[in-house]
Motif scaffolding. Structure first.
Motif, mmCIF file in Angstrom:
data_model
loop_
_atom_site.group_PDB
_atom_site.id
_atom_site.type_symbol
_atom_site.label_atom_id
_atom_site.label_comp_id
_atom_site.label_asym_id
_atom_site.label_seq_id
_atom_site.Cartn_x
_atom_site.Cartn_y
_atom_site.Cartn_z
ATOM 1 N N SER A 179 0.823 -1.203 0.000
ATOM 2 C CA SER A 179 0.000 0.000 0.000
ATOM 3 C C SER A 179 0.857 1.253 0.000
ATOM 4 C CB SER A 179 -0.910 0.028 1.233
ATOM 5 O OG SER A 179 -1.825 -1.048 1.244
ATOM 6 N N LEU A 180 0.315 2.304 -0.584
ATOM 7 C CA LEU A 180 0.896 3.629 -0.540
ATOM 8 C C LEU A 180 -0.230 4.641 -0.444
ATOM 9 C CD1 LEU A 180 3.595 3.538 -3.385
ATOM 10 C CD2 LEU A 180 4.055 3.653 -0.926
ATOM 11 N N ARG A 181 0.054 5.785 0.151
ATOM 12 C CA ARG A 181 -0.892 6.884 0.146
ATOM 13 C C ARG A 181 -0.240 8.103 -0.471
ATOM 14 N NH1 ARG A 181 -3.958 10.246 4.960
ATOM 15 N NH2 ARG A 181 -1.816 11.040 5.228
ATOM 16 N N LEU A 182 -0.811 8.573 -1.552
ATOM 17 C CA LEU A 182 -0.335 9.770 -2.209
ATOM 18 C C LEU A 182 -1.086 10.985 -1.679
ATOM 19 C CD1 LEU A 182 -0.164 8.575 -5.929
ATOM 20 C CD2 LEU A 182 1.522 8.280 -4.086
ATOM 21 N N SER A 183 -0.389 12.099 -1.592
ATOM 22 C CA SER A 183 -0.995 13.347 -1.157
ATOM 23 C C SER A 183 -0.773 14.419 -2.207
ATOM 24 C CB SER A 183 -0.391 13.815 0.172
ATOM 25 O OG SER A 183 -0.624 12.886 1.201
ATOM 26 N N CYS A 184 -1.718 15.318 -2.314
ATOM 27 C CA CYS A 184 -1.613 16.457 -3.215
ATOM 28 C C CYS A 184 -2.030 17.691 -2.447
ATOM 29 C CB CYS A 184 -2.494 16.249 -4.441
ATOM 30 S SG CYS A 184 -2.594 17.681 -5.537
ATOM 31 N N ALA A 185 -1.084 18.563 -2.196
ATOM 32 C CA ALA A 185 -1.342 19.795 -1.466
ATOM 33 C C ALA A 185 -1.593 20.931 -2.448
ATOM 34 C CB ALA A 185 -0.164 20.126 -0.558
ATOM 35 N N ALA A 186 -2.695 21.636 -2.249
ATOM 36 C CA ALA A 186 -3.090 22.711 -3.145
ATOM 37 C C ALA A 186 -2.975 24.067 -2.462
ATOM 38 C CB ALA A 186 -4.527 22.506 -3.624
ATOM 39 N N SER A 187 -2.678 25.071 -3.255
ATOM 40 C CA SER A 187 -2.628 26.439 -2.754
ATOM 41 C C SER A 187 -2.983 27.397 -3.878
ATOM 42 C CB SER A 187 -1.245 26.773 -2.183
ATOM 43 O OG SER A 187 -0.257 26.710 -3.194
ATOM 44 N N GLY A 188 -3.310 28.629 -3.512
ATOM 45 C CA GLY A 188 -3.511 29.678 -4.494
ATOM 46 C C GLY A 188 -4.947 29.952 -4.913
ATOM 47 N N SER A 189 -5.902 29.153 -4.438
ATOM 48 C CA SER A 189 -7.294 29.359 -4.795
ATOM 49 C C SER A 189 -8.190 28.764 -3.719
ATOM 50 C CB SER A 189 -7.594 28.752 -6.168
ATOM 51 O OG SER A 189 -8.861 29.168 -6.639
ATOM 52 N N THR A 218 -8.696 4.472 -3.147
ATOM 53 C CA THR A 218 -9.709 5.364 -2.611
ATOM 54 C C THR A 218 -9.210 6.799 -2.680
ATOM 55 O OG1 THR A 218 -10.501 3.669 -1.059
ATOM 56 C CG2 THR A 218 -11.158 5.945 -0.642
ATOM 57 N N ILE A 219 -9.991 7.660 -3.321
ATOM 58 C CA ILE A 219 -9.668 9.075 -3.357
ATOM 59 C C ILE A 219 -10.465 9.785 -2.270
ATOM 60 C CG2 ILE A 219 -11.440 9.630 -5.087
ATOM 61 C CD1 ILE A 219 -9.466 11.707 -6.242
ATOM 62 N N THR A 252 -5.985 19.505 0.749
ATOM 63 C CA THR A 252 -5.251 18.334 0.312
ATOM 64 C C THR A 252 -6.187 17.247 -0.199
ATOM 65 O OG1 THR A 252 -3.487 18.786 1.912
ATOM 66 C CG2 THR A 252 -3.593 16.561 1.013
ATOM 67 N N VAL A 253 -5.777 16.595 -1.261
ATOM 68 C CA VAL A 253 -6.477 15.427 -1.772
ATOM 69 C C VAL A 253 -5.537 14.232 -1.658
ATOM 70 C CG1 VAL A 253 -5.788 15.849 -4.171
ATOM 71 C CG2 VAL A 253 -7.823 14.461 -3.680
ATOM 72 N N TYR A 254 -6.101 13.068 -1.374
ATOM 73 C CA TYR A 254 -5.314 11.867 -1.146
ATOM 74 C C TYR A 254 -5.725 10.760 -2.114
ATOM 75 C CZ TYR A 254 -4.628 14.210 3.346
ATOM 76 O OH TYR A 254 -4.340 15.122 4.332
ATOM 77 N N LEU A 255 -4.807 9.868 -2.349
ATOM 78 C CA LEU A 255 -5.112 8.635 -3.052
ATOM 79 C C LEU A 255 -4.522 7.486 -2.248
ATOM 80 C CD1 LEU A 255 -6.422 7.424 -5.633
ATOM 81 C CD2 LEU A 255 -4.111 7.368 -6.613
ATOM 82 N N GLN A 256 -5.392 6.750 -1.576
ATOM 83 C CA GLN A 256 -4.972 5.564 -0.850
ATOM 84 C C GLN A 256 -4.954 4.401 -1.816
ATOM 85 O OE1 GLN A 256 -4.036 5.143 2.511
ATOM 86 N NE2 GLN A 256 -3.437 3.116 1.745
ATOM 87 N N MET A 257 -3.799 3.774 -1.964
ATOM 88 C CA MET A 257 -3.628 2.691 -2.915
ATOM 89 C C MET A 257 -3.299 1.416 -2.160
ATOM 90 S SD MET A 257 -1.506 4.613 -5.955
ATOM 91 C CE MET A 257 -0.009 4.711 -4.973
ATOM 92 N N ASN A 258 -4.195 0.453 -2.229
ATOM 93 C CA ASN A 258 -4.012 -0.838 -1.590
ATOM 94 C C ASN A 258 -3.919 -1.928 -2.645
ATOM 95 O OD1 ASN A 258 -4.278 0.371 0.996
ATOM 96 N ND2 ASN A 258 -6.514 0.126 0.919
ATOM 97 N N SER A 259 -3.442 -3.079 -2.222
ATOM 98 C CA SER A 259 -3.325 -4.233 -3.112
ATOM 99 C C SER A 259 -2.633 -3.862 -4.412
ATOM 100 C CB SER A 259 -4.709 -4.829 -3.390
ATOM 101 O OG SER A 259 -5.350 -5.218 -2.189
ATOM 102 N N LEU A 260 -1.518 -3.203 -4.290
ATOM 103 C CA LEU A 260 -0.814 -2.696 -5.462
ATOM 104 C C LEU A 260 -0.350 -3.816 -6.375
ATOM 105 C CD1 LEU A 260 1.202 0.147 -3.768
ATOM 106 C CD2 LEU A 260 -0.389 0.448 -5.675
ATOM 107 N N LYS A 261 -0.401 -3.530 -7.657
ATOM 108 C CA LYS A 261 0.021 -4.454 -8.690
ATOM 109 C C LYS A 261 1.140 -3.822 -9.506
ATOM 110 C CE LYS A 261 -4.714 -6.177 -9.269
ATOM 111 N NZ LYS A 261 -5.813 -6.379 -10.243
ATOM 112 N N PRO A 262 1.972 -4.635 -10.141
ATOM 113 C CA PRO A 262 3.006 -4.067 -11.011
ATOM 114 C C PRO A 262 2.443 -3.142 -12.078
ATOM 115 C CG PRO A 262 3.467 -6.372 -10.596
ATOM 116 C CD PRO A 262 2.111 -6.098 -9.999
ATOM 117 N N GLU A 263 1.230 -3.400 -12.528
ATOM 118 C CA GLU A 263 0.588 -2.569 -13.533
ATOM 119 C C GLU A 263 0.272 -1.162 -13.034
ATOM 120 O OE1 GLU A 263 -1.951 -6.051 -13.170
ATOM 121 O OE2 GLU A 263 0.211 -6.034 -12.740
ATOM 122 N N ASP A 264 0.342 -0.952 -11.727
ATOM 123 C CA ASP A 264 0.119 0.374 -11.162
ATOM 124 C C ASP A 264 1.352 1.258 -11.254
ATOM 125 O OD1 ASP A 264 -2.556 -0.229 -10.329
ATOM 126 O OD2 ASP A 264 -1.731 -1.271 -8.582
#
Length: 117
Positions: A17-27, A68-69, A77-89
């Protein structure tokens, strides 16, 4: 205008699993539809998931049930929780923002995800 910075990409094993984060600013973040896209080597950039200001979500079929987004408007901030990762990801993952009344998309610089044993 919106500035986006992704983080959280890493090397992971299949099934991990990995969790990606995206931090936004300016609006005003809460108004925007947010999305995650990815681009694998030699392929076109593709939609992974989106989430609207009303928390409606959409996922590409290949990640349904695994990713899961979500968003935290208080943290811009927006997140992407990624579980059961596959090489295709394996891909560079990009954050995207779009105002509902605009056709302009804002993009981050991307974060690399590698899934390999």
């Amino acid at each position: 205008q919106v500035q986006l910075v992704e983080s959280g990409g890493n090397l992971a094993q299949p099934g991990g699993s990995l969790r990606l984060s995206c931090a936004a600013s300016g609006s005003i973040f809460s108004i925007y539809t947010m999305g995650w896209y990815r681009q694998a080597p030699g392929k076109q950039r593709e939609l992974v998931a989106t989430i609207t200001s009303r928390l409606s979500t959409n996922y590409t079929d290949s990640v349904k049930g695994r990713f899961t987004i979500s968003r935290d408007n208080a943290k811009n901030t927006v997140y992407l929780q990624m579980n059961s990762l596959k090489p295709e990801d394996t891909a560079d993952y990009y954050c995207n923002a779009k105002h509902p009344l605009s056709r302009i998309y804002y993009w981050g610089q991307g974060t690399q995800v590698t899934v390999s044993s």
